[in-house]
Design a protein around this motif. Structure first.
Motif, PDB file in Angstrom:
ATOM      1  N   THR A 141      16.845  10.935 -11.457  1.00  0.00           N
ATOM      2  CA  THR A 141      17.237   9.736 -11.274  1.00  0.00           C
ATOM      3  C   THR A 141      16.150   8.611 -11.039  1.00  0.00           C
ATOM      4  O   THR A 141      16.364   7.505 -11.259  1.00  0.00           O
ATOM      5  CB  THR A 141      18.237   9.656 -10.473  1.00  0.00           C
ATOM      6  N   HIS A 142      15.229   9.048 -10.209  1.00  0.00           N
ATOM      7  CA  HIS A 142      14.405   8.217  -9.593  1.00  0.00           C
ATOM      8  C   HIS A 142      12.863   8.236 -10.139  1.00  0.00           C
ATOM      9  O   HIS A 142      11.925   7.538  -9.654  1.00  0.00           O
ATOM     10  CB  HIS A 142      14.132   8.493  -8.035  1.00  0.00           C
ATOM     11  N   PHE A 143      12.757   8.964 -11.277  1.00  0.00           N
ATOM     12  CA  PHE A 143      11.409   9.385 -11.802  1.00  0.00           C
ATOM     13  C   PHE A 143      10.688   8.310 -12.215  1.00  0.00           C
ATOM     14  O   PHE A 143       9.530   7.819 -12.013  1.00  0.00           O
ATOM     15  CB  PHE A 143      11.323  10.476 -12.759  1.00  0.00           C
ATOM     16  N   ASP A 144      11.449   7.678 -13.189  1.00  0.00           N
ATOM     17  CA  ASP A 144      10.825   6.231 -13.732  1.00  0.00           C
ATOM     18  C   ASP A 144      10.491   5.191 -12.719  1.00  0.00           C
ATOM     19  O   ASP A 144       9.471   4.424 -12.671  1.00  0.00           O
ATOM     20  CB  ASP A 144      11.904   5.543 -14.826  1.00  0.00           C
ATOM     21  N   SER A 145      11.283   4.888 -11.906  1.00  0.00           N
ATOM     22  CA  SER A 145      11.016   3.819 -10.628  1.00  0.00           C
ATOM     23  C   SER A 145       9.889   4.290 -10.000  1.00  0.00           C
ATOM     24  O   SER A 145       8.936   3.518  -9.948  1.00  0.00           O
ATOM     25  CB  SER A 145      12.227   3.582  -9.858  1.00  0.00           C
ATOM     26  N   ARG A 146       9.635   5.772  -9.735  1.00  0.00           N
ATOM     27  CA  ARG A 146       8.431   6.232  -9.013  1.00  0.00           C
ATOM     28  C   ARG A 146       7.241   6.030  -9.572  1.00  0.00           C
ATOM     29  O   ARG A 146       6.432   5.699  -8.888  1.00  0.00           O
ATOM     30  CB  ARG A 146       8.754   7.314  -8.450  1.00  0.00           C
ATOM     31  N   ARG A 147       7.245   6.180 -10.980  1.00  0.00           N
ATOM     32  CA  ARG A 147       6.221   6.226 -11.615  1.00  0.00           C
ATOM     33  C   ARG A 147       5.716   4.538 -11.714  1.00  0.00           C
ATOM     34  O   ARG A 147       4.537   4.542 -11.586  1.00  0.00           O
ATOM     35  CB  ARG A 147       6.492   6.603 -13.320  1.00  0.00           C
ATOM     36  N   GLU A 148       6.422   3.770 -12.091  1.00  0.00           N
ATOM     37  CA  GLU A 148       6.151   2.375 -11.970  1.00  0.00           C
ATOM     38  C   GLU A 148       5.732   2.008 -10.415  1.00  0.00           C
ATOM     39  O   GLU A 148       4.544   1.262 -10.787  1.00  0.00           O
ATOM     40  CB  GLU A 148       7.359   1.625 -12.307  1.00  0.00           C
ATOM     41  N   LYS A 149       6.247   2.488  -9.659  1.00  0.00           N
ATOM     42  CA  LYS A 149       5.579   2.164  -8.213  1.00  0.00           C
ATOM     43  C   LYS A 149       4.232   2.795  -8.113  1.00  0.00           C
ATOM     44  O   LYS A 149       3.411   2.221  -7.627  1.00  0.00           O
ATOM     45  CB  LYS A 149       6.683   2.650  -7.175  1.00  0.00           C
ATOM     46  N   LYS A 151       1.904   3.504 -10.628  1.00  0.00           N
ATOM     47  CA  LYS A 151       1.171   2.772 -11.362  1.00  0.00           C
ATOM     48  C   LYS A 151       0.595   1.409 -10.669  1.00  0.00           C
ATOM     49  O   LYS A 151      -0.349   1.014 -10.495  1.00  0.00           O
ATOM     50  CB  LYS A 151       1.786   2.328 -12.658  1.00  0.00           C
ATOM     51  N   ALA A 152       1.788   0.578 -10.113  1.00  0.00           N
ATOM     52  CA  ALA A 152       1.463  -0.462  -9.369  1.00  0.00           C
ATOM     53  C   ALA A 152       0.564  -0.377  -8.212  1.00  0.00           C
ATOM     54  O   ALA A 152      -0.457  -0.908  -7.702  1.00  0.00           O
ATOM     55  CB  ALA A 152       2.732  -1.273  -8.887  1.00  0.00           C
ATOM     56  N   GLU A 153       0.784   0.746  -7.583  1.00  0.00           N
ATOM     57  CA  GLU A 153      -0.096   1.122  -6.012  1.00  0.00           C
ATOM     58  C   GLU A 153      -1.478   1.485  -6.731  1.00  0.00           C
ATOM     59  O   GLU A 153      -2.424   1.220  -5.983  1.00  0.00           O
ATOM     60  CB  GLU A 153       0.670   2.138  -5.472  1.00  0.00           C
ATOM     61  N   MET A 154      -1.642   2.040  -7.891  1.00  0.00           N
ATOM     62  CA  MET A 154      -3.000   2.374  -8.150  1.00  0.00           C
ATOM     63  C   MET A 154      -3.855   1.131  -8.627  1.00  0.00           C
ATOM     64  O   MET A 154      -4.758   1.100  -8.520  1.00  0.00           O
ATOM     65  CB  MET A 154      -2.834   3.475  -9.277  1.00  0.00           C
ATOM     66  N   ASP A 155      -3.038   0.300  -9.180  1.00  0.00           N
ATOM     67  CA  ASP A 155      -3.839  -0.778  -9.615  1.00  0.00           C
ATOM     68  C   ASP A 155      -4.145  -1.727  -8.649  1.00  0.00           C
ATOM     69  O   ASP A 155      -4.837  -2.241  -8.189  1.00  0.00           O
ATOM     70  CB  ASP A 155      -2.754  -1.676 -10.793  1.00  0.00           C
TER      71      ASP A 155
END
Length: 155
Positions: A141-149, A151-155
Motif C-alpha cells: 500500500t505504501h510502496f509507490d509513495s515511499r519510492r517517490e519520497k 527519489k526526492a530525497e536522492m535528488d
C-alpha cells in the motif's frame, strides 16, 4: 392213551409195582472197565471236533481283529500326524500374521507421528507466512509513495 384205548405195555402203572429178576437193591452190572468197554468214543469225537473248530474260528477272528486293529492304529497315526502338521502350519501362519500386524501397526504409528510433526511444521509455516504478510502488507500500500519520497530525497 386211555381215550384211544391204547395199552401202555412199556409204561409202569401206579398199581403194579416194578418186577425185579434179581435183588432190587443191587445195582446192575456194568462193564466200564476192561477191554470190553468202548464207551461213546464216536460221540466224544464229534464234540471235540466242534470245540476244535470253535477254537480255530476264535484264533482266526483274533488274528483278523489284530490285523484290523493294527491297520486302524496306523491310519490313526497317519491322520494324527497330518492334523498335527496342519495345526503347526496354521499356528506358524497365525504367528507370522500377528508379527506382520504388529509391524504394520508400528509403521502406522510412525506414519501418524510423522504426519502430526509435519502438520505442526505446516502450521508453523502458515503462522510465519501470516506474520510476514502482515508485516509486509504495508509495503504494497505504501510502496509507490515511499519510492517517490526516496527519489526526492536522492535528488
Amino acid at each position: 392213551y386211555k381215550k384211544n384205548k391204547i395199552e401202555l405195555s412199556l409204561a409202569e402203572t401206579a398199581d403194579a409195582p416194578p418186577q425185579y429178576s434179581v435183588d432190587k437193591d443191587k445195582a446192575p452190572e456194568t462193564s466200564w472197565s476192561g477191554a470190553k468197554y468202548g464207551g461213546r468214543k464216536s460221540e466224544t469225537k464229534g464234540v471235540v471236533a466242534i470245540v476244535e473248530m470253535l477254537i480255530e474260528e476264535l484264533d482266526k477272528e483274533i488274528k483278523t481283529a489284530k490285523a484290523d486293529d493294527a491297520a486302524a492304529q496306523e491310519q490313526y497315526e497317519k491322520e494324527r500326524d497330518a492334523m498335527k502338521a496342519s495345526l503347526d502350519a496354521q499356528v506358524a501362519t497365525k504367528l507370522a500374521k500377528e508379527k506382520e500386524l504388529n509391524d504394520t501397526e508400528g509403521k502406522l504409528a510412525d506414519t501418524e507421528e510423522h504426519k502430526s510433526s509435519k502438520q505442526a511444521d505446516l502450521d508453523a509455516e502458515k503462522n510465519l507466512k501470516d506474520s510476514i504478510y502482515s508485516d509486509c502488507a504495508w509495503v504494497a500500500t505504501h510502496f509507490d509513495s515511499r519510492r517517490e519520497k526516496r527519489k526526492a530525497e536522492m535528488d
